[in-house]
Write a protein that holds these residues in place. Structure first.
Motif, PDB file in Angstrom:
ATOM      1  N   THR A  79      -1.899  -7.746  -3.927  1.00  0.00           N
ATOM      2  CA  THR A  79      -2.259  -7.533  -2.526  1.00  0.00           C
ATOM      3  C   THR A  79      -2.195  -6.073  -2.101  1.00  0.00           C
ATOM      4  O   THR A  79      -2.768  -5.709  -1.085  1.00  0.00           O
ATOM      5  N   GLY A  80      -1.476  -5.262  -2.854  1.00  0.00           N
ATOM      6  CA  GLY A  80      -1.263  -3.878  -2.430  1.00  0.00           C
ATOM      7  C   GLY A  80      -0.230  -3.799  -1.319  1.00  0.00           C
ATOM      8  O   GLY A  80      -0.041  -2.752  -0.705  1.00  0.00           O
ATOM      9  N   ASP A  81       0.458  -4.900  -1.062  1.00  0.00           N
ATOM     10  CA  ASP A  81       1.426  -4.955   0.025  1.00  0.00           C
ATOM     11  C   ASP A  81       2.797  -4.510  -0.494  1.00  0.00           C
ATOM     12  O   ASP A  81       3.442  -5.199  -1.280  1.00  0.00           O
ATOM     13  N   ILE A  82       3.238  -3.368  -0.010  1.00  0.00           N
ATOM     14  CA  ILE A  82       4.459  -2.743  -0.512  1.00  0.00           C
ATOM     15  C   ILE A  82       5.692  -3.600  -0.231  1.00  0.00           C
ATOM     16  O   ILE A  82       6.698  -3.516  -0.928  1.00  0.00           O
TER      17      ILE A  82
END
Lengths: 448, 550
Positions: A79-82
């Protein structure tokens, strides 16, 4: 029996149509099955996360916490969600609280810290992991990643060498290729990436992992100016993992270089709809500007500025994307210099040196920039941007011959390395009495 | 960048400066778009409570693309919500027994809760219904949310039944985990759900029989219109900046707003390290009268208000050329130089005077008339002030290393002035009779000190000004700043008066000794000088004027 020529003609047409329909159908089936496989992979991941959470609520277990940390990493990469990396860090730390000598948990924690740009912590965890289990190739891999990001290339080479000698697979070969690209061993880098992809497919690794290697390969092709291969590889990445934002972006970059601006804009827009990264918004702004859509271009630049402000609010230290954006667009010179310097204190890789050089140049300090750009090009990395920066810095210093050589090299490597700035390179080269590549001249109308 | 966007940026930035370390992002991350679908099955219809919560970046994109003004009840929102309602419904696929149903909107709501640094986030809520004739057996619902595909965020679907319906099987829970996206439990074992599709089977029960969902304890009672709430874990807010967003404008509200702003101004003056207060205490406590205290408070108020206005204007109209955050290092440099200068002056004066520490009262009076800032007699309170220096110094210098926040530096400067003032508060009454009468105070020096005390504007006040401009409530913003400054001044005056009247009481506890009279004052002023120089150098580095190595 063919009765008449007319019948034969219709039969031929019908056959052709059938073939075309079959091909289309097969292609669609392949695409659908690929999308289905990817969706299934995402669903399975979510299901596994939920399952582990349920078990861990009842019975804390070091090994299971480690596995949960692993799944969070996968989710974060998808997701690229940190925030998933932060969850992963918590899970891994919990695992290590229960079992401090769990080598894999230390190794995974090293990767998470590396992803969160805590390079010191990452190196320390990777070393602990190696100490506990010296046969773990991934631990050497993560240590090598940290060394690569911080510009300790010799150390990275040593770590990667250990990694590959223990185990050659998707993760190890793709890591090694990154170092080879920097060291200008392009053929080796591409071979390793192809090998990584093949190994990943053979071992049925998660689609996102394979798509990541494919995207890297597309990037390498782009750096070398090989647009057809870059495009094909980016498409392959999207086949492997549909809607993969990194693949959409590199494909957009390729299309922009090919002058297919509308397609490029559409791809970048799609990537931004998934994850609005400033690097995407920055290039999309340039593409819009090239298309003459100045309002849309301004919107994208405002978005980058907005993200910059958020980063400042969130006290983000590593801002290389924003530093590049400021320098590329001739904005906030002094601020960019300060940001690049702050990052360079920790990350002394060639792109850190390039950021220092490019921002100093924009701030009117070409004299100081020269040492940094020379450092950035110490391996003669085949990257048109680096040579463009070197050319502009030398031009500002009056080193006309060297400037011309660098600008020629930049445009030879990749005549359309970056929207807008490629034109600057070509115009500067013309001003120096050089001749931009004919491909460039045809496409952009710059004449010698 | 257009005017409004610039205002938003600047306001956000100033908010960050005002509340360092407290700026928090949207709980799901700055770029998340969060979905919630509450599927409620009734006898003749299916209702979807559909909520979209956008974090700062998607909100910014939506505002830019649509041109809406992020203010509840703004005229621009009506057509926007109609369009969004249509687009979102197109992205929702609701089927009963395989047949797609058409969703109609019942009502909607939109709010803009503040996110990181006060930047707006956007939350939209809708109630959609679809008429659904159901059979007595074997009803199946398939629901899928295709809006914002692949975008990261919280994705939750719940399903509940109204009386007269029994859900037989459901792929989703009846438990609302996020309270309609108002709280996000994101602990280690509660990662964000990623549910964008649901399947359930249901059947009607005997009429009038109340039924609940199969799983969990979700209520089957019909629910009212959407009522959105800001996230519980949202950014800690400042009451002062919240005032500006309030829509009321009646007299009672204005009165309350004024009182709140004034109170907050007073509290702001009381914040640790707020040297404005102590500048006043220093002057008034040392030499002044009640009249001087009031006058000084007025001067500080005026200079503070003006400085807020001026800095606001500079920040707005020079942001093309000056990055706003670069302004504060300059204020830091100014503060640092002021502190260093003050410290150095004191040091020199004390160095010279220590040669004759026990000179006569007449001598003191003569020296004092030459320089009001010269203080030759330091007593036991100097000692305590010096200890205070050390405690405070360690803590704040660490802060400076951790954050390059200009506001902190400004306050350090003020804290230093404050410390210095403590070291002199009780030193003079006994030896300088003219200080009690106030004859030694010149209006010029009082005015200068008042301006100095107020010239570094509180970022909180600046946020309000810029925020007011951004949402077109300029007059209200200006008014609140005046109220804020008045509150601040009241505390300054209060401190000054307290110092004036407490002077005699405090002076009873003096003791004497060579340490307190000679070395501690000297060391104290040296420390002030060093810290002033440190602040200046740090600010110069932050401003990029000095380079710290390669």
């Amino acid at each position: 029996v063919i009765a008449t020529p007319r019948s034969a003609f219709f039969l031929l047409i019908a056959t052709l149509l059938a073939v075309v329909l079959m091909i289309c159908s097969a292609a669609q089936t392949a695409e659908t099955s690929s999308a289905t496989a990817s969706a299934a992979s995402v669903e399975k991941l979510d299901r596994d996360i939920t399952l582990l959470q349920k078990i861990l609520k009842r019975r804390p277990d070091a090994e299971l916490y480690y596995r949960l940390g692993d799944l969070y990493i996968q989710k974060g990469r998808q997701t690229g969600d940190i925030s998933y990396f932060q969850l992963s860090e918590s899970a891994l730390r919990q695992s290590l609280t229960l079992e401090p000598r769990l080598a894999q948990a230390h190794r995974h924690l090293a990767f998470v810290l590396y992803s969160l740009h805590d390079f010191t912590g990452a190196a320390s965890e990777a070393k602990t992991s190696i100490k506990l289990d010296s046969s773990d190739s991934y631990a050497y891999g993560v240590l090598g990643d940290v060394q690569l990001e911080t510009g300790r290339y010799e150390c990275a080479a040593g770590s990667y060498s250990q990694m590959v000698s223990i185990r050659g697979d998707l993760y190890s070969y793709s890591r090694l290729s990154g170092l080879e690209t920097i060291r200008n061993h392009n053929a080796r880098a591409i071979t390793d990436l192809k090998r990584a992809i093949a190994d990943g497919l053979a071992a049925s690794e998660p689609p996102e992992g394979i798509a990541w290697a494919q995207e890297r390969l597309a990037e390498d092709y782009f750096l070398l100016g090989d647009m057809p291969d870059a495009e094909a590889t980016a498409q392959a990445a999207l086949q492997t993992y549909p809607n993969y934002h990194r693949a959409l972006a590199i494909l957009g970059q390729v299309k922009a270089a090919q002058g297919r601006l509308k397609e490029s804009a559409s791809l970048y827009k799609h990537a931004i709809a998934i994850i609005p990264l400033p690097e995407y918004a920055s290039v999309l702004g340039d593409v819009y500007q090239r298309m003459g859509r100045n309002g849309d271009a301004q919107n994208m630049r405002d978005l980058v500025a907005f993200i910059a402000r958020l980063n400042a609010l969130n006290r983000v230290v590593y801002n290389r994307t924003l530093v590049d954006y400021y320098a590329d667009h001739d904005l906030h010179h002094r601020n960019a210099v300060v940001m690049a310097a702050a990052e360079y204190r920790v990350r002394r890789d060639i792109y850190g040196a390039d950021a220092r050089a490019w921002t100093l140049y924009r701030n009117g300090d070409a004299a100081h920039a020269l040492a940094y750009i020379n450092s950035a090009l110490r391996f003669h990395t085949t990257d048109a941007r680096l040579y463009f920066h070197a050319g502009m810095i030398k031009l500002a210093l009056g080193h006309k011959r060297a400037a011309r050589t660098d600008l020629e090299r930049a445009l030879k490597i990749n005549p359309h390395f970056q929207p807008l700035l490629d034109e600057v390179a070509a115009q500067s080269l013309v001003a120096l009495g050089g001749k931009p590549p004919s491909e460039y001249a045809q496409a952009s109308g710059v004449t010698p | 960048m257009n005017f409004r966007t610039r205002l938003t940026f600047v306001a956000a930035l100033m908010m960050a400066l005002a509340f360092p370390g407290r700026a928090a992002a949207h709980p799901m991350g700055n770029f998340s778009i969060n979905h919630y679908s509450g599927v409620q099955v009734a006898r003749d219809q299916i209702e979807i409570r559909y909520i979209i919560d956008m974090a700062e970046i998607p909100t910014f994109q939506a505002i830019r693309e649509s041109g809406i003004v992020p203010r509840v009840a703004d005229a621009s929102l009506s057509s926007y919500m109609s369009r969004e309602s249509r687009l979102l419904r197109e992205g929702l696929d609701l089927r009963i027994n395989g047949r797609r149903l058409t969703l109609q909107e019942l009502d909607h709501q939109i709010i803009f809760p503040p996110g990181a640094g006060g930047l707006p986030t956007m939350k939209m809520g809708f109630r959609f219904i679809a008429k659904a004739p159901i059979s007595t057996i074997g009803n199946k619902i398939d629901y899928r949310d295709d809006n914002f595909p692949e975008h990261a965020g919280w994705k939750e679907i719940i399903a509940v039944a109204q009386p007269g319906i029994e859900i037989a099987t459901s792929s989703v829970s009846a438990q609302d985990r996020s309270a309609e996206l108002s709280t996000y439990p994101t602990d280690l074992l509660n990662s964000p759900p990623q549910t964008l599709a649901a399947q359930l089977t249901f059947r009607p029960t005997v009429a009038g029989t109340r039924s609940t969902a199969m799983t969990g304890g979700g209520s089957g009672a019909p629910r009212p219109a959407v009522a959105l709430h800001a996230n519980v874990q949202g950014t800690p807010r400042n009451a002062f900046t919240q005032l500006i967003e309030t829509q009321r404008s009646d007299v009672l509200f204005l009165l309350i707003a004024t009182l709140i702003a004034a109170t907050l101004g007073g509290f702001h003056a009381l914040e640790p390290g707020h040297g404005k207060t102590l500048v006043a205490a220093y002057l008034v406590g040392s030499h002044g009268t009640a009249r001087h205290a009031v006058l000084l408070g007025a001067v500080v108020t005026g200079s503070h208000t003006i400085s807020v206005y001026v800095l606001g204007i500079i920040t707005l109209y020079t942001s093309q050329w000056i990055v706003p955050e670069r302004l504060y290092p300059w204020l830091g440099i100014f503060s640092g130089l002021l502190v260093a200068g003050l410290g150095f002056t004191l040091f020199m004066q004390r160095f010279v005077s220590k040669k004759a520490p026990n000179s006569s009262a007449g001598q003191h009076q003569r020296e004092h008339t030459h320089d009001r800032g010269s203080h030759k007699h330091i007593h036991e309170n100097d000692s305590s002030a010096f200890v205070h220096h050390h405690t405070w110094w360690g803590g704040h210098l660490n802060d400076v290393h951790a954050y390059s926040d200009r506001k902190s530096q400004g306050h350090e400067h003020e804290e230093l002035i404050h410390m210095h003032s403590y070291s002199h508060v009780d030193g003079h009454p006994r030896h300088h009779p003219e200080a009690i009468t106030g004859k030694g105070i010149s209006l010029k020096s009082l005015f200068a000190l008042g301006v100095t005390g107020g010239i570094v504007p509180c970022p909180a006040a600046l946020v309000v000004l810029l925020g007011a401009l951004a949402i077109h409530r300029v007059a209200f913003g200006l008014f609140l700043i005046v109220a804020f400054s008045i509150g601040l001044a009241s505390v300054l005056i209060g401190f000054g008066l307290a110092m004036v009247y407490a002077r005699r009481l405090v002076s009873r506890f003096r003791t004497r000794g060579p340490l307190t009279e000679r070395w501690l004052p000297l060391a104290s002023s040296a420390v002030i000088t060093v810290i002033g120089a440190t602040i200046t150098i740090q600010s110069l580095i932050s401003a990029g004027i000095i380079r710290a190595g390669l």
